[in-house]
Write a protein that holds these residues in place. Structure first.
Motif, PDB file in Angstrom:
ATOM      1  N   UNK A 192       0.805  -1.216   0.000  1.00 52.25           N
ATOM      2  CA  UNK A 192       0.000   0.000   0.000  1.00 52.25           C
ATOM      3  C   UNK A 192       0.833   1.260   0.000  1.00 52.25           C
ATOM      4  N   UNK A 193       1.986   1.228   0.680  1.00 55.04           N
ATOM      5  CA  UNK A 193       2.846   2.408   0.733  1.00 55.04           C
ATOM      6  C   UNK A 193       3.484   2.704  -0.623  1.00 55.04           C
ATOM      7  N   UNK A 194       4.028   1.689  -1.260  1.00 58.57           N
ATOM      8  CA  UNK A 194       4.650   1.882  -2.574  1.00 58.57           C
ATOM      9  C   UNK A 194       3.589   2.252  -3.600  1.00 58.57           C
TER      10      UNK A 194
ATOM     11  N   UNK B 211      13.088   0.960   1.063  1.00 56.44           N
ATOM     12  CA  UNK B 211      13.202   2.414   1.109  1.00 56.44           C
ATOM     13  C   UNK B 211      11.894   3.065   0.679  1.00 56.44           C
ATOM     14  N   UNK B 212      11.286   2.542  -0.375  1.00 59.49           N
ATOM     15  CA  UNK B 212      10.013   3.104  -0.840  1.00 59.49           C
ATOM     16  C   UNK B 212       8.884   2.817   0.144  1.00 59.49           C
ATOM     17  N   UNK B 213       8.907   1.641   0.758  1.00 62.59           N
ATOM     18  CA  UNK B 213       7.911   1.339   1.792  1.00 62.59           C
ATOM     19  C   UNK B 213       8.016   2.344   2.939  1.00 62.59           C
ATOM     20  N   UNK B 214       9.248   2.596   3.390  1.00 65.89           N
ATOM     21  CA  UNK B 214       9.459   3.538   4.491  1.00 65.89           C
ATOM     22  C   UNK B 214       9.093   4.959   4.076  1.00 65.89           C
ATOM     23  N   UNK B 215       9.371   5.307   2.842  1.00 62.58           N
ATOM     24  CA  UNK B 215       9.018   6.638   2.334  1.00 62.58           C
ATOM     25  C   UNK B 215       7.506   6.839   2.406  1.00 62.58           C
ATOM     26  N   UNK B 216       6.753   5.818   1.983  1.00 60.98           N
ATOM     27  CA  UNK B 216       5.299   5.906   2.033  1.00 60.98           C
ATOM     28  C   UNK B 216       4.766   5.922   3.456  1.00 60.98           C
ATOM     29  N   UNK B 217       5.413   5.183   4.344  1.00 55.74           N
ATOM     30  CA  UNK B 217       4.938   5.084   5.728  1.00 55.74           C
ATOM     31  C   UNK B 217       5.231   6.335   6.540  1.00 55.74           C
ATOM     32  N   UNK B 218       6.351   7.000   6.235  1.00 55.31           N
ATOM     33  CA  UNK B 218       6.778   8.104   7.098  1.00 55.31           C
ATOM     34  C   UNK B 218       6.643   9.489   6.469  1.00 55.31           C
TER      35      UNK B 218
ATOM     36  N   UNK C 266      10.033  17.260   2.629  1.00 54.06           N
ATOM     37  CA  UNK C 266      11.112  16.379   3.080  1.00 54.06           C
ATOM     38  C   UNK C 266      11.379  15.224   2.118  1.00 54.06           C
ATOM     39  N   UNK C 267      10.562  15.092   1.100  1.00 48.75           N
ATOM     40  CA  UNK C 267      10.647  13.924   0.219  1.00 48.75           C
ATOM     41  C   UNK C 267      11.788  14.060  -0.786  1.00 48.75           C
TER      42      UNK C 267
END
Length: 310
Positions: A101-103, A143-150, A161-162
């Motif tokens: 879902x995040x990606x 990295x993309x999962x964490x980007x979507x989550x945070x 910040x992205x």
């Protein structure tokens, strides 16, 4: 466990689960009933059945070693395209992009994908794959999962910040929170039924649900079919057949529960029977004091609490 369940809810279950079955061999040799008992309360019980079946298959068909390709992983019970890609990328560094879902959210915003989910999934999958680097696929995915989550969160994303903000089509348009596009949800029709809480001394009458289907293999009190066209008389006719005259008492109120595809309302009937009453075929008596150790799904715990309450 994290499929459709939050990290906060999963944490205690995960710790108990891996403490009891620390590897695939231990899980593959476990009894399914024990696995379901450990899973009770976490919901989506097909995950537990699939996890156990997967461990058994890895032991029997692969010598206890997981396949290291997407194709091999997808041949295992309960492993679909996303899980196969995630394991292949993160565990075996295969060049593939698992789209969670995040990606999905990151890619749909980055490329401003107008098509609504779920139809847009193949397009988003293809676009997300273009974000893979030449190596370290697992790191790219995480990295993309964490980007979507945070940062690229569903509401109020921290776009400033992205690291991808300069290339984000949705941000340039200013409508990033509207992605991914989603089709209107269809809510299933309300279903109703009856549940029968039968007590013999300090024991409760229960049975196991069929292995396949909703709540498969879980423990429940006897009950009627769950139907949109519920009829009280027809439901009461499905009460367990017990020796002697049984006086059913209908509890005030109903037990409500919401499944993924439909809401449910259950009326609860209670009865007390003599000490030597035998359980009907396919049912059994269990001590009320040990119900916490039974594989009771949440809806049945609500029913039992309602039926046994003062």
């Amino acid at each position: 466990m994290l499929q459709q369940t939050t990290v906060k809810a999963v944490g205690p279950y995960f710790e108990k689960f891996v403490a009891r079955w620390p590897d695939v061999s231990a899980l593959g040799h476990a009894a399914l009933d024990d696995v379901l008992r450990m899973w009770a309360g976490l919901g989506y019980y097909s995950r537990a059945r699939n996890l156990h079946a997967c461990a058994v298959a890895v032991l029997r068909e692969h010598g206890g070693v997981f396949p290291d390709t997407e194709e091999g992983l997808r041949s295992l019970p309960g492993i679909g395209p996303y899980t196969a890609a995630a394991i292949a990328a993160i565990a075996f560094d295969r060049c593939t992009m698992p789209v969670d879902g995040n990606i999905e959210r990151v890619a749909s915003r980055l490329f401003a994908v107008e098509e609504a989910l779920p139809q847009a999934k193949p397009q988003i999958q293809a676009l997300a794959a273009t974000l893979l680097g030449p190596s370290r696929a697992g790191d790219s995915a995480q990295a993309l999962m964490d980007l979507g989550a945070s940062i690229c969160t569903p509401k109020k994303p921290a776009c400033s910040l992205c690291p991808l903000n300069a290339d984000c089509a949705a941000r340039l348009r200013g409508d990033q929170e509207t992605f991914p596009r989603k089709a209107a949800k269809k809510t299933g029709a309300l279903r109703r039924g009856a549940a029968f809480v039968v007590v013999r001394g300090d024991e409760l009458l229960v049975r196991s649900r069929p292995e396949k289907g909703l709540l498969g293999g879980m423990t429940e009190v006897p009950g009627s079919d769950w139907l949109t066209g519920h009829d009280d008389a027809a439901a009461l006719a499905q009460a367990p057949k017990l020796a002697g005259a049984v006086r059913w008492h209908r509890r005030l109120g109903v037990v409500t529960h919401v499944f993924t595809h439909f809401p449910l309302e259950l009326v609860v009937y209670t009865a007390r029977v003599p000490a030597r009453t035998r359980a009907p075929n396919g049912m059994r008596w269990v001590p009320i004091a040990t119900l916490d150790g039974e594989a009771l799904p949440n809806v049945m715990r609500k029913v039992v609490a309602h039926g046994l309450g003062d």
